[in-house]
Design a protein around this motif. Structure first.
Motif, short mmCIF file in Angstrom:
data_model
loop_
_atom_site.label_atom_id
_atom_site.label_comp_id
_atom_site.label_asym_id
_atom_site.label_seq_id
_atom_site.Cartn_x
_atom_site.Cartn_y
_atom_site.Cartn_z
N ILE A 1 24.53 -81.24 67.11
CA ILE A 1 24.61 -82.53 67.03
C ILE A 1 25.26 -83.03 69.04
O ILE A 1 26.67 -82.28 68.52
N ILE A 2 24.68 -83.69 69.27
CA ILE A 2 24.92 -84.76 70.27
C ILE A 2 26.02 -85.98 69.66
O ILE A 2 25.43 -86.93 69.62
N PRO A 3 27.06 -86.03 70.69
CA PRO A 3 28.09 -87.08 70.06
C PRO A 3 27.34 -88.28 71.64
O PRO A 3 26.42 -87.78 72.53
N ASN B 1 27.95 -82.68 77.50
CA ASN B 1 28.84 -82.91 77.75
C ASN B 1 30.17 -81.88 77.43
O ASN B 1 31.85 -81.39 76.87
N LYS B 2 30.17 -83.47 75.78
CA LYS B 2 31.14 -82.74 74.57
C LYS B 2 30.38 -82.47 73.69
O LYS B 2 30.97 -82.67 72.39
N LEU B 3 29.43 -81.77 74.80
CA LEU B 3 29.11 -80.55 73.06
C LEU B 3 29.54 -79.89 72.43
O LEU B 3 30.74 -78.75 72.80
N GLN B 4 29.43 -80.40 71.11
CA GLN B 4 30.75 -79.00 70.10
C GLN B 4 30.23 -78.40 68.31
O GLN B 4 30.67 -77.18 68.12
N LEU B 5 29.43 -79.57 68.17
CA LEU B 5 28.36 -78.78 67.07
C LEU B 5 27.05 -78.87 67.41
O LEU B 5 26.24 -79.16 67.18
#
Length: 367
Positions: free
Chosen positions: A128-130, A152-156
């Motif tokens: 999931i890319i915000p 760069n905010k990839l967490q999931l």
């Protein structure tokens, strides 16, 4: 480019503010792997590899509840050519939508599902890319706002090593996923979406590796320089493996830290000592980074130094919990001297002001 895209799908997940309902908007059926998309996936692959807080696991053996299909079931249907990639990714999107509603989470964005090959490996990535907002200015100096995929905010995100899964379905590490900063509840929701259970503990394996190396250099009586050299070689090797997304291997490490004087090689040493460690495994770089340096932060103080300085240039006294540094870095020394000079000047100015004030008061008293 070493990346080959077999299939890719993009869907959008959003949440209605009024009702909290999660809405899934499906993307186009066939997405051509253009050079731009290849560059995007290549960048995403590298960003994922660079994430240090990853854990490893495997698909749960628990059967599906009722008529609800599991991620592994729909994935197998796709891999077995029983359904198209778009059908598979659409079903995956609905599974994710259901989990978002169940956990009542606000995690929304673009769902990327990609089947690709990289450097001989075959992978299935789900992420999931915000979305983030950015601003631009045109030739007439008009400011406009737009949205972009904030990789760069990839967490999931999770990635399945298809070679490992198909050759060793009973294994415990063919699924990797980002873990940590997103929060436990969010991590749980993503694991439920994949029907995944945690398996290999990368951090524990790496801690065992570091301890085994320390035991090895001690038993073989490496001198201080040889010990530090071995630690640096281990660090360098692990960094290279991390950058190429390859497992560390005990046999390869044997060649990395071996010296002419050392007798038994490291691999045989580990076998004889029966360390609870795999012969090869994906390591935790954060653990290895500590083998050559000590570092700590707290109460506004940050300190780090190479391990070889401990006991010589840096001395710790546990009795009064103090640290003495004998060779102060030049740039720090300059700052400290400037601070001392500034404090001395300030103290002199204050003393002069007090003296002047007292003199004035004395003059007034004479009248």
């Amino acid at each position: 480019m070493s990346l080959i895209i077999s299939n890719i799908a993009l869907h959008f997940l959003t949440k209605k503010e009024e009702t909290g309902e999660v809405v899934l908007r499906l993307g186009p059926e066939n997405v051509a792997a253009s050079s731009k998309i290849e560059s995007f996936v290549d960048a995403l692959h590298k960003i994922y590899n660079s994430k240090g807080s990853k854990a490893y696991g495997h698909f749960s053996a628990m059967p599906a509840q009722g008529d609800k299909a599991r991620f592994v079931d729909i994935m197998e249907s796709y891999l077995g050519d029983s359904q198209s990639f778009h059908q598979f990714s659409s079903q995956a999107g609905n599974l994710l939508k259901n989990e978002l509603e169940k956990y009542d989470l606000a995690e929304t964005g673009y769902l990327i599902v990609c089947h690709y090959e990289y450097m001989g490996g075959r992978y299935l990535l789900a992420a999931i890319i915000p979305i983030s907002e950015h601003y631009s200015v045109d030739g007439d100096l008009h400011i406009s706002a737009d949205q972009h995929l904030d990789t760069n905010k990839l967490q999931l995100a999770a990635r399945i090593d298809l070679f490992d899964y198909q050759n060793n379905a009973q294994g415990n590490r063919y699924i990797s996923f980002i873990k940590g900063r997103a929060g436990r509840k969010v991590s749980d929701f993503f694991l439920d979406f994949l029907s995944c259970e945690e398996g290999l503990n990368s951090k524990e394996q790496t801690q065992t590796l570091v301890q085994a190396v320390e035991d090895y250099v001690a038993v073989n009586q490496f001198d201080a320089n040889e010990k530090q050299h071995s630690r640096k070689e281990l660090l360098s090797y692990c960094k290279e493996q991390k950058e190429s997304a390859q497992d560390v291997s005990l046999q390869e490490i044997s060649h990395v830290i071996k010296t002419e004087e050392s007798g038994q090689d490291f691999y045989k040493f580990c076998q004889e000592q029966s360390y609870p460690i795999e012969e090869s495994f994906p390591h935790d770089q954060a653990v290895v980074n500590k083998v050559t340096k000590y570092a700590g932060y707290g109460n506004g103080i940050s300190l780090s130094f190479e391990r070889s300085h401990f006991g010589q240039d840096v001395v710790y006294n546990p009795a009064n919990e103090s640290i003495t540094i004998y060779k102060v870095p030049p740039n720090l020394k300059d700052q400290l001297l400037a601070l001392l000079e500034s404090n001395a000047n300030q103290s002199t100015s204050q003393s002069q002001a007090i003296t002047s004030e007292l003199s004035s008061e004395g003059s007034e008293n004479e009248y």
